[in-house]
Design an enzyme around this catalytic site. Structure first.
Site, PDB file in Angstrom:
ATOM      1  N   ARG A  46      10.184 -30.524  33.229  1.00 44.95           N
ATOM      2  CA  ARG A  46       9.322 -31.355  32.370  1.00 44.95           C
ATOM      3  C   ARG A  46       9.626 -32.833  32.628  1.00 44.95           C
ATOM      4  NH1 ARG A  46      11.238 -32.591  27.774  1.00 44.95           N
ATOM      5  NH2 ARG A  46      11.828 -30.503  27.093  1.00 44.95           N
ATOM      6  N   TYR A  99     -16.671 -41.612  28.592  1.00 43.96           N
ATOM      7  CA  TYR A  99     -16.575 -40.159  28.676  1.00 43.96           C
ATOM      8  C   TYR A  99     -16.492 -39.610  27.248  1.00 43.96           C
ATOM      9  CZ  TYR A  99     -14.499 -35.597  29.529  1.00 43.96           C
ATOM     10  OH  TYR A  99     -14.245 -34.257  29.537  1.00 43.96           O
ATOM     11  N   ASP A 171     -10.538 -46.514  33.570  1.00 43.81           N
ATOM     12  CA  ASP A 171     -10.673 -45.105  33.947  1.00 43.81           C
ATOM     13  C   ASP A 171     -11.445 -45.094  35.268  1.00 43.81           C
ATOM     14  OD1 ASP A 171     -11.575 -42.487  34.331  1.00 43.81           O
ATOM     15  OD2 ASP A 171     -11.806 -42.093  32.183  1.00 43.81           O
ATOM     16  N   LYS A 196     -11.478 -34.140  38.917  1.00 48.22           N
ATOM     17  CA  LYS A 196     -12.766 -34.434  39.531  1.00 48.22           C
ATOM     18  C   LYS A 196     -12.593 -34.651  41.040  1.00 48.22           C
ATOM     19  CE  LYS A 196     -13.802 -34.170  35.215  1.00 48.22           C
ATOM     20  NZ  LYS A 196     -13.941 -35.313  34.319  1.00 48.22           N
TER      21      LYS A 196
HETATM   22  C1  LIG Z   1     -13.481 -35.593  33.029  1.00 44.92           C
HETATM   23  C2  LIG Z   1     -13.189 -36.975  32.660  1.00 44.92           C
HETATM   24  C3  LIG Z   1     -12.100 -37.290  31.830  1.00 44.92           C
HETATM   25  C4  LIG Z   1     -11.215 -36.226  31.208  1.00 44.92           C
HETATM   26  O1  LIG Z   1     -10.479 -35.542  32.150  1.00 44.92           O
HETATM   27  P1  LIG Z   1      -9.973 -34.015  31.978  1.00 44.92           P
HETATM   28  O2  LIG Z   1      -9.248 -33.775  33.232  1.00 44.92           O
HETATM   29  O3  LIG Z   1     -11.187 -33.175  31.785  1.00 44.92           O
HETATM   30  O4  LIG Z   1      -9.106 -34.012  30.759  1.00 44.92           O
HETATM   31  C5  LIG Z   1     -11.862 -38.623  31.566  1.00 44.92           C
HETATM   32  N1  LIG Z   1     -12.643 -39.590  32.067  1.00 44.92           N
HETATM   33  C6  LIG Z   1     -13.704 -39.319  32.847  1.00 44.92           C
HETATM   34  C7  LIG Z   1     -14.522 -40.440  33.379  1.00 44.92           C
HETATM   35  C8  LIG Z   1     -14.012 -38.013  33.165  1.00 44.92           C
HETATM   36  O5  LIG Z   1     -15.090 -37.741  33.931  1.00 44.92           O
END
Ligand SMILES: *Cc1c(COP(=O)(O)O)cnc(C)c1O
Length: 383
Positions: A46, A99, A171, A196
């Protein structure tokens, strides 16, 4: 080293004990110590794990930051940033086009915890600066945004946040470091849903935080261990494996998305087509300043209302109707019902997430096949 080279080589030194060219996956939970407290830098997985550390080194290198920390999901990474860098009664200024899960985290977890959150609809840097008062500690943006693909000029905003002594967090999930690196542009913190494009194959959920200055990482690293939202070594391996082809994949995602967008603007079934690479995009000038490709996402407003959308989405064959984005396979999403369901209707509609809006994650298939699929689906849906 340049981008594609870093993506393949950073954190991928051959294993010193065997020469294994690809480092082994360290599935161990614990590390044997020579005597109490005498170890090789690893005690418990961890807290730290060699497979995770390799990925963290690579992520930091790709974003041009001093350090990175991996998490079990993008939202776990976002949560770690809010929880470790902000305190109750402080203020976060966020771009309203967010998001859905980030919006839910802010509204349902951090607002009750005491964080003051203020949303800005306007993408001009000055509009954010106007909300920065004595309590504001961080500005949070996505660019391009999900799903409306609006852009914020990162360098211009970073100049204002720096002058006012607040952190700028970006982000960077939609652009990825292959197309845009916020830290060299002046941002302090970058967050990713590695689920993603970075993982890229729709088979591993994960998140990352990268920071400009290693000192910002100290509370985040502490939180990573204290709260424990870490990814498994196998997940880190898969993400790292995906990253090795990121530069190639993003190039093709951009080419395919541009083809789909250019085709879609010519079709009557789409009332509106949004893609940052189209000359009609209002923020196209910003693309040229900070991105080296307009990305793989195209959003469209379909004619025929909710019923038309439903029939269209039931009729595509290659574009799978699914949440998420950024994988090699194409996906189609209906933000109002799917990813942005946690946003109240009036908030959604105010930012433009209307019932006719669909989001295409354009994959790496042959662009002609993708266009055929959309064309056939529109016909079948009677649009
Ligand atoms: C999918 C997404 C998230 C969240 O990510 P997870 O891996 O699903 O927790 C945050 N920001 C954006 C822009 C996203 O497309």
């Amino acid at each position: 080293m340049r981008f594609a080279t870093k993506a393949i080589h950073v954190g991928q030194d051959p294993d010193p004990s065997t020469g294994s060219t690809i480092p082994p996956i360290h599935l161990t939970t614990t590390f044997t110590q020579e005597s109490p407290g005498k170890h090789k830098g690893y005690e418990y997985s961890r807290s730290n794990n060699p497979t995770r550390k390799n990925l963290e080194l690579c992520m930091a290198a790709l974003e041009g930051g001093e350090a990175a920390a991996m998490f079990a999901s993008g939202l776990a990474a976002t949560n770690a940033v809010f929880a470790s860098l902000l305190k109750p009664a402080e203020k976060l200024v966020a771009f309203s086009d967010l998001y859905g899960g980030t919006y839910r985290l802010l509204e349902r977890v951090f607002r009750p915890w005491g964080l003051d959150v203020e949303y800005v609809d306007d993408n001009r840097p000055q509009a954010f600066a106007e909300r920065i008062d004595g309590r504001a500690k961080m500005v949070w943006i996505e660019t391009p945004t999900n799903p409306l693909l609006r852009l914020v000029d990162i360098a211009a905003l970073a100049k204002l946040t720096r002058e006012r002594g607040v952190l700028l967090a970006v982000d960077n999930t939609f652009a990825t470091p292959a197309l845009q690196t916020p830290i060299p542009l002046g941002a302090d913190v970058v967050v990713h849903s590695t689920t993603k494009y970075l993982g890229g194959h729709s088979d591993v959920v994960g998140g990352a935080v990268v920071v400009r200055d290693g000192r910002i990482m100290e509370p985040i690293r502490f939180y990573q261990n204290a709260a424990g939202g870490v990814p498994s070594p196998f997940d880190c391996y898969l993400t790292h494996r995906g990253i090795k082809t990121l530069a190639l994949r993003m190039k093709r995602h951009c080419e395919n998305a541009k083809r789909v967008a250019e085709w879609a603007v010519e079709q009557k079934v789409f009332e509106k087509v949004t893609y940052p690479g189209l000359p009609t995009h209002p923020d196209q000038a910003i693309v040229g300043r900070q991105m080296c490709g307009a990305g793989g996402i195209v959003t469209c407003v379909l004619r025929g209302g909710l019923e038309g959308v439903r029939r269209f989405m039931e009729s595509t064959r290659l574009f799978a109707c699914a949440e998420s984005l950024g994988g090699v396979e194409s996906l189609v999403n209906h933000p109002a019902i799917m990813t942005h369901a946690s946003m109240p209707r009036q908030v959604r509609e105010r930012i433009g997430v209307v019932d006719g809006l669909i989001r295409l994650s354009v994959g790496l298939e042959d662009a002609e096949d993708l266009i055929d699929d959309l064309e056939t689906a529109a016909k079948k849906a009677g649009l």
